[in-house]
Write an enzyme that holds these catalytic residues in place. Structure first.
Site, PDB file in Angstrom:
ATOM      1  N   LYS A  88       2.199  -3.920   6.321  1.00 20.16           N
ATOM      2  CA  LYS A  88       2.579  -3.874   4.901  1.00 20.16           C
ATOM      3  C   LYS A  88       4.092  -3.670   4.773  1.00 20.16           C
ATOM      4  O   LYS A  88       4.758  -4.336   3.980  1.00 20.16           O
ATOM      5  CB  LYS A  88       1.818  -2.762   4.176  1.00 20.16           C
ATOM      6  CG  LYS A  88       0.320  -3.025   4.055  1.00 20.16           C
ATOM      7  CD  LYS A  88       0.043  -4.281   3.254  1.00 20.16           C
ATOM      8  CE  LYS A  88      -1.419  -4.651   3.229  1.00 20.16           C
ATOM      9  NZ  LYS A  88      -1.683  -5.992   2.688  1.00 20.16           N
ATOM     10  N   TYR A 122      -1.880  -1.464  10.721  1.00 22.17           N
ATOM     11  CA  TYR A 122      -2.130  -1.938   9.353  1.00 22.17           C
ATOM     12  C   TYR A 122      -0.958  -1.576   8.440  1.00 22.17           C
ATOM     13  O   TYR A 122      -0.400  -2.425   7.738  1.00 22.17           O
ATOM     14  CB  TYR A 122      -3.428  -1.328   8.799  1.00 22.17           C
ATOM     15  CG  TYR A 122      -3.549  -1.495   7.306  1.00 22.17           C
ATOM     16  CD1 TYR A 122      -3.823  -2.740   6.744  1.00 22.17           C
ATOM     17  CD2 TYR A 122      -3.334  -0.411   6.433  1.00 22.17           C
ATOM     18  CE1 TYR A 122      -3.896  -2.901   5.367  1.00 22.17           C
ATOM     19  CE2 TYR A 122      -3.404  -0.567   5.063  1.00 22.17           C
ATOM     20  CZ  TYR A 122      -3.691  -1.810   4.537  1.00 22.17           C
ATOM     21  OH  TYR A 122      -3.739  -1.973   3.168  1.00 22.17           O
ATOM     22  N   SER A 155       0.833  -1.194   0.000  1.00 19.98           N
ATOM     23  CA  SER A 155       0.000   0.000   0.000  1.00 19.98           C
ATOM     24  C   SER A 155       0.871   1.249   0.000  1.00 19.98           C
ATOM     25  O   SER A 155       1.966   1.258   0.586  1.00 19.98           O
ATOM     26  CB  SER A 155      -0.858  -0.018   1.270  1.00 19.98           C
ATOM     27  OG  SER A 155      -1.450   1.240   1.480  1.00 19.98           O
TER      28      SER A 155
END
Ligand code: NAD
Ligand code: UD1
Length: 343
Positions: free
Chosen positions: A152, A148, A124
Site C-alpha cells: 500500500k 501487505y 489503508s
C-alpha cells in the site's frame, strides 16, 4: 461518465458500485473473482435496478486491461483489486507484491496511454504503522510489519510520483480505517472464507453459533479498557466516500483518511453488537496478537473539508447490518474462493 472499478465484486468494491450506479455513473467492473463471486453482480443490479458491465479478467495483465479500454471510453478508475490478508502476505510475499503493485502500474500505464486523468486508489490506515493516533494525512509514515502494508505504501508512492511528473493526473489515495457492516438489504457484504481474522466477521460467526467464543487479543493496552481501539467505519459510508473523492478530484495526488474519527475498543464493540442485536457474545481474554497496535483512529477532518464527506452511520448500525448480512448471506450459501497461485 464511465468508471472502471477493479475488484468491483469484492467487499468494498461492490458497495461502491451500488453508490456509483445510484449517483448516475456507468460502471464497468474488472475482477478475476479470486476473492468474490459473479453472483454479486446480479445482487448489485438487483439493489440498484441498474446494470453494470462485468469483465472477468486479471488486472495485472496489460493485454487484458487494454481490452476494456478498446471497448469503452473510460473517464476514471477506482482501483480496489488487490490481495489483503496480512498473515498470508507474510507467507507469500511475492504473490502480494506482484499482484498489488503490478496491477497498479498496469492501470497507471493504461491511464497514460488512453488519456484517463482520474484515479482513486484503495490504501489503508496500516501505512501509518505505529504512529500515535489520531492519524493525520501528513504524518511521516512508519514501516508496516508485513508485505501487505508495504504494497500500500509503495503504490501510494508510485502514484504520487506519476502525478508529480504528469500534473494533469488527478489521484485520490484513500486510507481506509476498519470497514465493517453491509448493505441493509443483506444482499451484499463481507464473506470471508474459513475462520475470519478480523473482529466483526468473527463476532457475527460467534453470534451465529459457528464459532464458540471470541478471543479478545490483549486487555493490557494503554486504552480505555485495555483492549485494542479501532476506527470502525460502515462500508456504505466508505462507498459514499469514493463517490465524493471522484467528484472532487484535483490535479496531483492527494491523500484522505476515510474513517469516522471515533475509536472503539474491542469490548465496546462486543457490547454494541449485543445491544444492537440482542445476542450474547461469549468471549475470553487471550494474548496480544503479534503486529497489533493499541489504538488506530483517524483525524477525518481533511475529507470533510476538501471532499465534503463525513461518515454518518454509527456503531449500532454497523453491528446491525453486519449481523443482518451474516443471517441473510448464509441462506444463499458459502463463498467459493479460488486457490491463489502458489509461488
Ligand atoms: P476483497 O478481497 O473483498 O475485494 C478485492 C477484489 O479484487 C476481489 O473481488 C478480488 O477477486 C479482486 N482481485 C484481486 N486481485 C485481482 C487481480 N489481480 N485482478 C482482478 N481482480 C482482482 O477486498 P476488499 O475488502 O473489498 O478490499 C478492497 C481494497 O481495499 C483492497 O485493495 C484492500 O487492500 C483495500 N483495503 C481493504 C481494507 C479492509 O479492511 N477490507 C482495509 C484497507 C484497505
Ligand atoms: C487488520 C489488519 C490490518 C488492516 C485492517 C483493516 C492484521 C494484523 N491487521 O487490522 O492490516 O489494515 O485489519 O482491514 O490482520 N481482535 C480480537 N479478536 C479477534 C480479532 C480481532 O480481539 O478474533 C481485535 C484486534 O486485536 C484489534 C481489533 O480486534 O484490536 C480489530 O482487529 P481487526 O478487525 O483484525 O483489524 P485490525 O487489527 O485493525
Amino acid at each position: 461518465m464511465n468508471i472502471l472499478v477493479t475488484g468491483g465484486l469484492g467487499y468494498i468494491g461492490s458497495h461502491t458500485c451500488v453508490a456509483l450506479l445510484e449517483a448516475g455513473y456507468n460502471v464497468i467492473v474488472a475482477d478475476n473473482l479470486c476473492n468474490s463471486k459473479e453472483e454479486t453482480k446480479n445482487r448489485i443490479n438487483q439493489i440498484t435496478g441498474k446494470e453494470l458491465t462485468f469483465y472477468q479478467l486479471e488486472v495485472t495483465s496489460d493485454y487484458a486491461v487494454e481490452e476494456i479500454f478498446n471497448q469503452h471510453e473510460i473517464d476514471g478508475i477506482i482501483h480496489f483489486a488487490g490481495l489483503k490478508a496480512v498473515g498470508e502476505s507474510v507467507e507469500k510475499p511475492l504473490v502480494y507484491y506482484y499482484n498489488n503493485i503490478v496491477s497498479t502500474m498496469v492501470l497507471a500505464r493504461a491511464c497514460q496511454k488512453y488519456g484517463v486523468k482520474r484515479f482513486v486508489f484503495s490504501s489503508s490506515a496500516t501505512v501509518y504503522g505505529d504512529n500515535k493516533a489520531p492519524f493525520i494525512e501528513d504524518m511521516k509514515l512508519l514501516p508496516t510489519t508485513n508485505p501487505y502494508g508495504e504494497t500500500k505504501a509503495m503504490c501510494e508512492r508510485i502514484l504520487t510520483d506519476i502525478a508529480k511528473a504528469y500534473p494533469v493526473f488527478s489521484v485520490a489515495l484513500l486510507r481506509y480505517f476498519n470497514p465493517v457492516g453491509a448493505h441493509e438489504s443483506g444482499l451484499i457484504g463481507e464473506a470471508p472464507n474459513g475462520i475470519p481474522n478480523n473482529l466483526m466477521p468473527y463476532v457475527t460467526q460467534v453470534a451465529k453459533g459457528k464459532l464458540e467464543k471470541l478471543r479478545v487479543f490483549g486487555n493490557d493496552y494503554p486504552t480505555i479498557d485495555g483492549t485494542g481501539v479501532r476506527d470502525y467505519i460502515h462500508v456504505l459510508d466508505l462507498a459514499e466516500g469514493h463517490v465524493a473523492a471522484l467528484n472532487n478530484l484535483k490535479e496531483g495526488a492527494h491523500v484522505y483518511n476515510l474513517g469516522t474519527g471515533q475509536g472503539t475498543s474491542v469490548l465496546k464493540l462486543v457490547k454494541a453488537f449485543e445491544e444492537a442485536n440482542g445476542i450474547k457474545i461469549p468471549y475470553e481474554i487471550a494474548a496480544r496478537r503479534p503486529g497489533d497496535i493499541a489504538s488506530c483512529y483517524a483525524d477525518a477532518s481533511k475529507a470533510e473539508r476538501e471532499l465534503g464527506w463525513t461518515a454518518t452511520r454509527n456503531i449500532v448500525a454497523m453491528c446491525r447490518d453486519a449481523w443482518n448480512f451474516e443471517k441473510t448471506y448464509r441462506k444463499h450459501g458459502e463463498n467459493t474462493k479460488k486457490v491463489l497461485m502458489l509461488f
